[in-house]
Design a protein around this motif. Structure first.
Motif, short mmCIF file in Angstrom:
data_model
loop_
_atom_site.label_atom_id
_atom_site.label_comp_id
_atom_site.label_asym_id
_atom_site.label_seq_id
_atom_site.Cartn_x
_atom_site.Cartn_y
_atom_site.Cartn_z
N LEU A 177 0.88 -0.80 -0.12
CA LEU A 177 -0.19 -0.15 0.23
C LEU A 177 1.70 0.83 0.08
O LEU A 177 1.23 1.27 0.74
CB LEU A 177 -0.97 0.37 1.37
N THR A 178 1.09 2.50 -1.07
CA THR A 178 1.25 2.99 -1.21
C THR A 178 0.87 4.27 0.31
O THR A 178 2.51 4.88 0.60
CB THR A 178 1.49 3.89 -2.43
N ASN A 179 0.08 4.36 0.26
CA ASN A 179 -0.11 5.74 2.32
C ASN A 179 0.09 4.72 2.99
O ASN A 179 0.57 3.81 2.99
CB ASN A 179 -0.76 5.81 1.06
N GLN A 180 0.38 5.83 3.90
CA GLN A 180 0.25 5.17 5.56
C GLN A 180 -1.28 6.08 5.69
O GLN A 180 -1.78 6.74 5.69
CB GLN A 180 1.21 6.14 6.32
N TYR A 181 -2.11 4.79 6.98
CA TYR A 181 -2.58 4.96 7.81
C TYR A 181 -3.39 5.64 9.13
O TYR A 181 -2.49 4.19 9.58
CB TYR A 181 -4.03 4.47 6.73
N ASP A 182 -3.69 5.35 10.34
CA ASP A 182 -4.69 5.86 10.78
C ASP A 182 -5.06 4.18 11.31
O ASP A 182 -5.11 3.04 12.43
CB ASP A 182 -4.64 7.13 11.86
N VAL A 183 -5.82 4.27 10.37
CA VAL A 183 -6.88 3.51 10.14
C VAL A 183 -6.87 2.58 8.74
O VAL A 183 -7.47 2.56 7.95
CB VAL A 183 -8.33 3.97 10.84
N ILE A 184 -6.37 0.97 9.17
CA ILE A 184 -7.51 0.61 7.83
C ILE A 184 -7.88 -0.92 7.92
O ILE A 184 -8.32 -1.72 9.72
CB ILE A 184 -6.33 -1.04 7.66
#
Length: 281
Positions: A177-184
């Motif tokens: 996954l190319t982006n960073q997330y607080d919630v998946i």
């Protein structure tokens, strides 16, 4: 057709197909969503006449129910966390248990800090749209392998004034996954082929098998792959949320433990079944 004859026809035609509690639910849905009336309206004026157009519409709905088509498909929409969502043969009809998952996320992130959210498995858009409308500072993206599901979800996002980034992508073919997330968050396919015998006709025959079923040999394939992606895609203090197969709670917890996740919490739904998990990495 009067209101009373409509009710009599509904119950008489369908009494051999459905329990009375479900017939009561159908009557209420048709009364409210097709005729725009309440049960009080019915009680006060049971002999009021239904227009020919609405009578024909009701006849078609009863015929569809006789064939075990979902009532939500026949009226064209369902409700999810006070949202009105279009549903059709390309998307799963949202379940009440999924509302519980969304509430869990909203409660965990109610401090209004801006967050980035990724939903995997868009379907009708129920999860990303509900998160977007209930978390005003959330930047929400969602992935689905089905173009037709995404098209449905886009219409639902527009109807409910939700801003969502839609991504057409096969998650099992995704290496990173190319982006960073607080919630998946994901409610992936999790019903094993062996469990088909438990599935009602209106689900088995009219909802997309692509979004429902996994093989008996590897029922946690989506959970494993998404968790592996999440290991590098979660921000510090980010959280992974799943809706899960009620029979595989222990196995899903062990999967996450073996992949190095921590703070794993298994939660039951309102029916007392293992249904949700959250974990951090």
């Amino acid at each position: 057709m009067t209101l009373l004859t409509f009710k009599q026809k509904l119950y008489t035609t369908l009494e051999s197909h459905y329990p009375k509690t479900e017939l009561d639910s159908f009557f209420k849905i048709i009364l409210e969503d097709v005729l725009k009336l309440s049960k009080i309206d019915f009680a006060l004026e049971p002999n009021s006449t239904i227009s020919d157009q609405k009578s024909d519409e009701i006849d078609d709905i009863i015929k569809g129910l006789e064939q075990h088509q979902p009532i939500q498909h026949l009226i064209g929409f369902t409700e999810f966390m006070d949202l009105k969502l279009e549903v059709n043969q390309h998307v799963l009809i949202p379940r009440p248990e999924t509302e519980e998952l969304v509430h869990w996320i909203v409660d965990d992130f109610k401090n209004n800090t801006p967050i980035d959210v990724l939903d995997i498995g868009t379907g009708s858009g129920c999860i990303p749209i509900a998160l977007s409308t209930n978390m005003k500072n959330a930047n929400v993206s969602t992935i689905d392998v089905s173009i037709k599901a995404i098209a449905t979800a886009k219409r639902n996002a527009t109807t409910n004034n939700a801003t969502i980034q839609f991504i057409h992508q096969d998650i099992l073919a995704t290496k990173k996954l190319t982006n960073q997330y607080d919630v998946i968050v994901s409610n992936p396919p999790y019903v094993r082929d062996l469990e088909k015998i438990e599935i009602q006709k209106n689900v088995l025959n009219f909802e997309p098998h692509l979004a429902l079923f996994v093989s008996n040999d590897d029922p946690l394939v989506f959970y494993r792959h998404i968790a592996q992606l999440a290991k590098t895609a979660l921000k510090p203090n980010g959280i992974l949320y799943y809706e899960i197969n009620q029979y595989l709670g222990k196995e899903t917890v062990e999967l996450l433990q073996n992949l190095g996740f921590k703070n794993i919490e298994l939660k039951k739904d309102v029916f007392g079944n293992d249904r949700m998990i959250k974990a951090s990495f």
